[in-house]
Design a protein around this motif. Structure first.
Motif, PDB file in Angstrom:
ATOM      1  N   ALA A   9      -4.062 -34.374 -40.572  1.00 32.57           N
ATOM      2  CA  ALA A   9      -4.313 -35.761 -40.911  1.00 32.57           C
ATOM      3  C   ALA A   9      -4.488 -36.676 -39.714  1.00 32.57           C
ATOM      4  N   TYR A  11      -4.737 -40.007 -40.784  1.00 31.84           N
ATOM      5  CA  TYR A  11      -3.951 -41.064 -41.444  1.00 31.84           C
ATOM      6  C   TYR A  11      -2.687 -40.443 -42.034  1.00 31.84           C
ATOM      7  N   ARG A  12      -1.540 -40.945 -41.600  1.00 33.43           N
ATOM      8  CA  ARG A  12      -0.250 -40.414 -42.051  1.00 33.43           C
ATOM      9  C   ARG A  12       0.615 -41.531 -42.594  1.00 33.43           C
ATOM     10  N   GLN A  14       3.747 -43.468 -42.560  1.00 30.45           N
ATOM     11  CA  GLN A  14       4.786 -43.668 -41.559  1.00 30.45           C
ATOM     12  C   GLN A  14       6.090 -44.130 -42.198  1.00 30.45           C
ATOM     13  N   VAL A  23       0.816 -46.939 -43.404  1.00 23.95           N
ATOM     14  CA  VAL A  23      -0.022 -45.802 -43.033  1.00 23.95           C
ATOM     15  C   VAL A  23      -0.421 -45.970 -41.569  1.00 23.95           C
ATOM     16  N   ARG A  25      -2.437 -44.618 -38.069  1.00 19.59           N
ATOM     17  CA  ARG A  25      -3.503 -43.840 -37.429  1.00 19.59           C
ATOM     18  C   ARG A  25      -3.319 -44.085 -35.943  1.00 19.59           C
ATOM     19  N   PRO A  40      -6.711 -37.741 -45.619  1.00 18.34           N
ATOM     20  CA  PRO A  40      -6.395 -37.470 -44.212  1.00 18.34           C
ATOM     21  C   PRO A  40      -7.366 -38.075 -43.197  1.00 18.34           C
ATOM     22  N   CYS A 109       4.171 -39.599 -51.151  1.00 19.22           N
ATOM     23  CA  CYS A 109       3.970 -39.917 -49.724  1.00 19.22           C
ATOM     24  C   CYS A 109       4.429 -38.756 -48.845  1.00 19.22           C
ATOM     25  N   TYR A 112       2.072 -35.750 -49.401  1.00 21.92           N
ATOM     26  CA  TYR A 112       0.783 -36.030 -48.743  1.00 21.92           C
ATOM     27  C   TYR A 112       0.860 -35.702 -47.260  1.00 21.92           C
ATOM     28  N   ASN A 113       1.905 -36.148 -46.589  1.00 23.53           N
ATOM     29  CA  ASN A 113       2.030 -35.876 -45.152  1.00 23.53           C
ATOM     30  C   ASN A 113       2.045 -34.380 -44.859  1.00 23.53           C
ATOM     31  N   SER A 116      -1.510 -32.830 -45.768  1.00 20.95           N
ATOM     32  CA  SER A 116      -2.573 -33.280 -44.872  1.00 20.95           C
ATOM     33  C   SER A 116      -2.405 -32.684 -43.476  1.00 20.95           C
ATOM     34  N   MET A 117      -1.182 -32.477 -43.045  1.00 17.84           N
ATOM     35  CA  MET A 117      -0.959 -31.839 -41.748  1.00 17.84           C
ATOM     36  C   MET A 117      -1.378 -30.372 -41.765  1.00 17.84           C
TER      37      MET A 117
END
Length: 134
Positions: A9, A11-12, A14, A23, A25, A40, A109, A112-113, A116-117
């Motif tokens: 990702a 976009y993460r 935070q 979010v 970047r 991501p 959330c 997703y992190n 996406s990673m």
């Protein structure tokens, strides 16, 4: 010398609380306070779902609009509480071979992190804000 591989990702998530999702970047942080879509490698976008409230999920058309993003997996963050969107929504994605998971927005959330990673084409459709928080 760089010895690790960067992938996943841009976009993460935070931080998050009952009224917002931050979010990041790189060093830039955007705070989201209304329903939003996270991917991501695409800047966060508003999820236009005027009918969603803490008591009622978004209409089917709001989920149909997610198909244009060609996700591998959709994470539906249903607000502060777990609220399933209904069988029609689940069928919409499963019939097309797209994974669909419902969870509260906080869990969405975190998930997703992680996904996406891993470099997955995940789309998080999140209910955020006071109208959908409780």
């Amino acid at each position: 010398m760089k010895i690790h591989i960067e992938r996943g990702a841009t976009y993460r998530v935070q931080a998050y609380d009952a009224l917002s999702v931050a979010v990041a970047r790189g060093e830039a942080v955007q705070t989201l306070t209304a329903p939003a879509l996270l991917q991501p490698d695409v800047a966060p976008a508003e999820w236009a779902i005027a009918q969603a409230t803490a008591q009622a999920p978004p209409p089917l058309a709001a989920f149909e609009a997610l198909l244009e993003h060609a996700p591998e997996l959709v994470l539906y963050g249903s607000g502060a509480r777990l609220r399933f969107p209904g069988a029609q929504v689940m069928h919409l994605f499963h019939a097309r071979g797209i994974g669909f998971e419902t969870m509260d927005t906080f869990a969405a959330c975190r998930t997703y992190n992680v996904l996406s990673m891993e470099g997955r084409r995940v789309l998080a459709a999140l209910l955020i804000g006071p109208a959908v928080g409780g």
